[in-house]
Design a protein around this motif. Structure first.
Motif, PDB file in Angstrom:
ATOM      1  N   ALA A 249       0.844  -1.206   0.000  1.00  0.00           N
ATOM      2  CA  ALA A 249       0.000   0.000   0.000  1.00  0.00           C
ATOM      3  C   ALA A 249       0.879   1.255   0.000  1.00  0.00           C
ATOM      4  O   ALA A 249       0.605   2.216  -0.745  1.00  0.00           O
ATOM      5  CB  ALA A 249      -0.936  -0.004   1.208  1.00  0.00           C
ATOM      6  N   GLU A 250       1.942   1.247   0.782  1.00  0.00           N
ATOM      7  CA  GLU A 250       2.852   2.389   0.821  1.00  0.00           C
ATOM      8  C   GLU A 250       3.558   2.560  -0.523  1.00  0.00           C
ATOM      9  O   GLU A 250       3.760   3.678  -0.998  1.00  0.00           O
ATOM     10  CB  GLU A 250       3.876   2.219   1.949  1.00  0.00           C
ATOM     11  N   ARG A 251       3.951   1.440  -1.133  1.00  0.00           N
ATOM     12  CA  ARG A 251       4.590   1.494  -2.445  1.00  0.00           C
ATOM     13  C   ARG A 251       3.646   2.080  -3.485  1.00  0.00           C
ATOM     14  O   ARG A 251       4.017   2.947  -4.275  1.00  0.00           O
ATOM     15  CB  ARG A 251       5.028   0.092  -2.879  1.00  0.00           C
ATOM     16  N   ASP A 252       2.381   1.596  -3.481  1.00  0.00           N
ATOM     17  CA  ASP A 252       1.397   2.099  -4.440  1.00  0.00           C
ATOM     18  C   ASP A 252       1.145   3.593  -4.238  1.00  0.00           C
ATOM     19  O   ASP A 252       1.048   4.350  -5.214  1.00  0.00           O
ATOM     20  CB  ASP A 252       0.082   1.319  -4.316  1.00  0.00           C
ATOM     21  N   GLN A 253       1.076   4.017  -2.985  1.00  0.00           N
ATOM     22  CA  GLN A 253       0.869   5.432  -2.698  1.00  0.00           C
ATOM     23  C   GLN A 253       2.073   6.250  -3.171  1.00  0.00           C
ATOM     24  O   GLN A 253       1.912   7.325  -3.766  1.00  0.00           O
ATOM     25  CB  GLN A 253       0.643   5.643  -1.203  1.00  0.00           C
ATOM     26  N   ALA A 254       3.263   5.750  -2.934  1.00  0.00           N
ATOM     27  CA  ALA A 254       4.475   6.446  -3.373  1.00  0.00           C
ATOM     28  C   ALA A 254       4.524   6.539  -4.900  1.00  0.00           C
ATOM     29  O   ALA A 254       4.921   7.573  -5.452  1.00  0.00           O
ATOM     30  CB  ALA A 254       5.716   5.736  -2.838  1.00  0.00           C
ATOM     31  N   GLN A 255       4.108   5.478  -5.589  1.00  0.00           N
ATOM     32  CA  GLN A 255       4.086   5.509  -7.058  1.00  0.00           C
ATOM     33  C   GLN A 255       3.058   6.516  -7.561  1.00  0.00           C
ATOM     34  O   GLN A 255       3.312   7.230  -8.532  1.00  0.00           O
ATOM     35  CB  GLN A 255       3.791   4.114  -7.609  1.00  0.00           C
ATOM     36  N   ASP A 256       1.895   6.581  -6.897  1.00  0.00           N
ATOM     37  CA  ASP A 256       0.884   7.565  -7.287  1.00  0.00           C
ATOM     38  C   ASP A 256       1.400   8.988  -7.077  1.00  0.00           C
ATOM     39  O   ASP A 256       1.204   9.861  -7.931  1.00  0.00           O
ATOM     40  CB  ASP A 256      -0.409   7.356  -6.485  1.00  0.00           C
ATOM     41  N   GLU A 257       2.066   9.216  -5.960  1.00  0.00           N
ATOM     42  CA  GLU A 257       2.641  10.538  -5.702  1.00  0.00           C
ATOM     43  C   GLU A 257       3.718  10.877  -6.721  1.00  0.00           C
ATOM     44  O   GLU A 257       3.814  12.006  -7.193  1.00  0.00           O
ATOM     45  CB  GLU A 257       3.213  10.594  -4.280  1.00  0.00           C
TER      46      GLU A 257
ATOM     47  N   ARG B 128       5.474  13.933 -11.373  1.00  0.00           N
ATOM     48  CA  ARG B 128       5.962  13.972 -12.760  1.00  0.00           C
ATOM     49  C   ARG B 128       5.015  14.777 -13.651  1.00  0.00           C
ATOM     50  O   ARG B 128       5.464  15.564 -14.483  1.00  0.00           O
ATOM     51  CB  ARG B 128       6.117  12.557 -13.313  1.00  0.00           C
ATOM     52  N   GLU B 129       3.717  14.574 -13.471  1.00  0.00           N
ATOM     53  CA  GLU B 129       2.729  15.313 -14.266  1.00  0.00           C
ATOM     54  C   GLU B 129       2.791  16.803 -13.946  1.00  0.00           C
ATOM     55  O   GLU B 129       2.743  17.644 -14.841  1.00  0.00           O
ATOM     56  CB  GLU B 129       1.316  14.761 -14.000  1.00  0.00           C
ATOM     57  N   ALA B 130       2.918  17.127 -12.666  1.00  0.00           N
ATOM     58  CA  ALA B 130       3.026  18.535 -12.271  1.00  0.00           C
ATOM     59  C   ALA B 130       4.291  19.157 -12.858  1.00  0.00           C
ATOM     60  O   ALA B 130       4.271  20.301 -13.337  1.00  0.00           O
ATOM     61  CB  ALA B 130       3.027  18.659 -10.752  1.00  0.00           C
ATOM     62  N   ALA B 131       5.385  18.417 -12.844  1.00  0.00           N
ATOM     63  CA  ALA B 131       6.637  18.908 -13.423  1.00  0.00           C
ATOM     64  C   ALA B 131       6.503  19.097 -14.931  1.00  0.00           C
ATOM     65  O   ALA B 131       7.007  20.085 -15.483  1.00  0.00           O
ATOM     66  CB  ALA B 131       7.779  17.943 -13.112  1.00  0.00           C
ATOM     67  N   ARG B 132       5.815  18.180 -15.592  1.00  0.00           N
ATOM     68  CA  ARG B 132       5.611  18.312 -17.038  1.00  0.00           C
ATOM     69  C   ARG B 132       4.782  19.547 -17.358  1.00  0.00           C
ATOM     70  O   ARG B 132       5.136  20.338 -18.237  1.00  0.00           O
ATOM     71  CB  ARG B 132       4.912  17.062 -17.582  1.00  0.00           C
ATOM     72  N   ILE B 133       3.698  19.739 -16.613  1.00  0.00           N
ATOM     73  CA  ILE B 133       2.829  20.899 -16.846  1.00  0.00           C
ATOM     74  C   ILE B 133       3.595  22.192 -16.564  1.00  0.00           C
ATOM     75  O   ILE B 133       3.525  23.156 -17.338  1.00  0.00           O
ATOM     76  CB  ILE B 133       1.556  20.796 -15.985  1.00  0.00           C
TER      77      ILE B 133
END
Length: 149
Positions: A30-38, A43-48
């Motif tokens: 669950a922590e790994r999945d949350q970290a991947q989502d973050e 990455r999306e915020a950096a791209r924008i």
């Protein structure tokens, strides 16, 4: 009997350990999945942000070039007026002169009204300021558009 109790305790301990490890595994997943989502969100915020910065830089270059062109045009016009190659005409209408004497001749039409020599620097300064203000406003409008997207 003692062996049976030992085996039962051993099995319970093994089951408890496996159960504890499964809980830790599930928490880690669950922590790994949350970290991947973050990570994906960052990455999306950096791209924008990168796209917006690139667009802002492009807008800045465009407006700076337009301002430079307008100032150059104004400077060339100033030089032409100073050299006498061009005149600064004023769009004006003069009322018809009423002759003081009934028999006197009318006033001859003169050349078009021209800006006074001492007012010319002010005119060119105002044209430069107008070009600067225009480009600043256009640049700010572009920034607002970027923020709204």
């Amino acid at each position: 009997m003692r062996d049976a109790i030992f085996i039962l305790v051993l099995c319970l301990t093994a089951w408890f350990s496996v159960h504890l490890l499964q809980g830790q595994r599930d928490t880690a997943r669950a922590e790994r999945d949350q970290a991947q989502d973050e990570r994906d969100a960052l990455r999306e915020a950096a791209r924008i942000t990168s796209e917006r910065m690139t667009q802002a830089a492009s807008n800045d270059v465009k407006h700076t070039q337009e301002l430079t062109d307008a100032r150059d045009k104004n400077l060339n016009r100033r030089r032409a007026v100073d050299a006498g190659d061009q005149r600064l005409l004023v769009k004006a209408a003069c009322p018809a002169a009423v002759p003081a004497h009934a028999g006197a001749g009318g006033v001859a039409d003169a050349a078009p009204a021209e800006l006074a020599t001492n007012a010319r620097p002010d005119y060119f300064t105002l044209v430069d300021q107008l070009a600067l203000s225009r480009q600043m406003i256009l640049g700010l409008q572009d920034q607002v558009r970027l923020c709204l997207h």
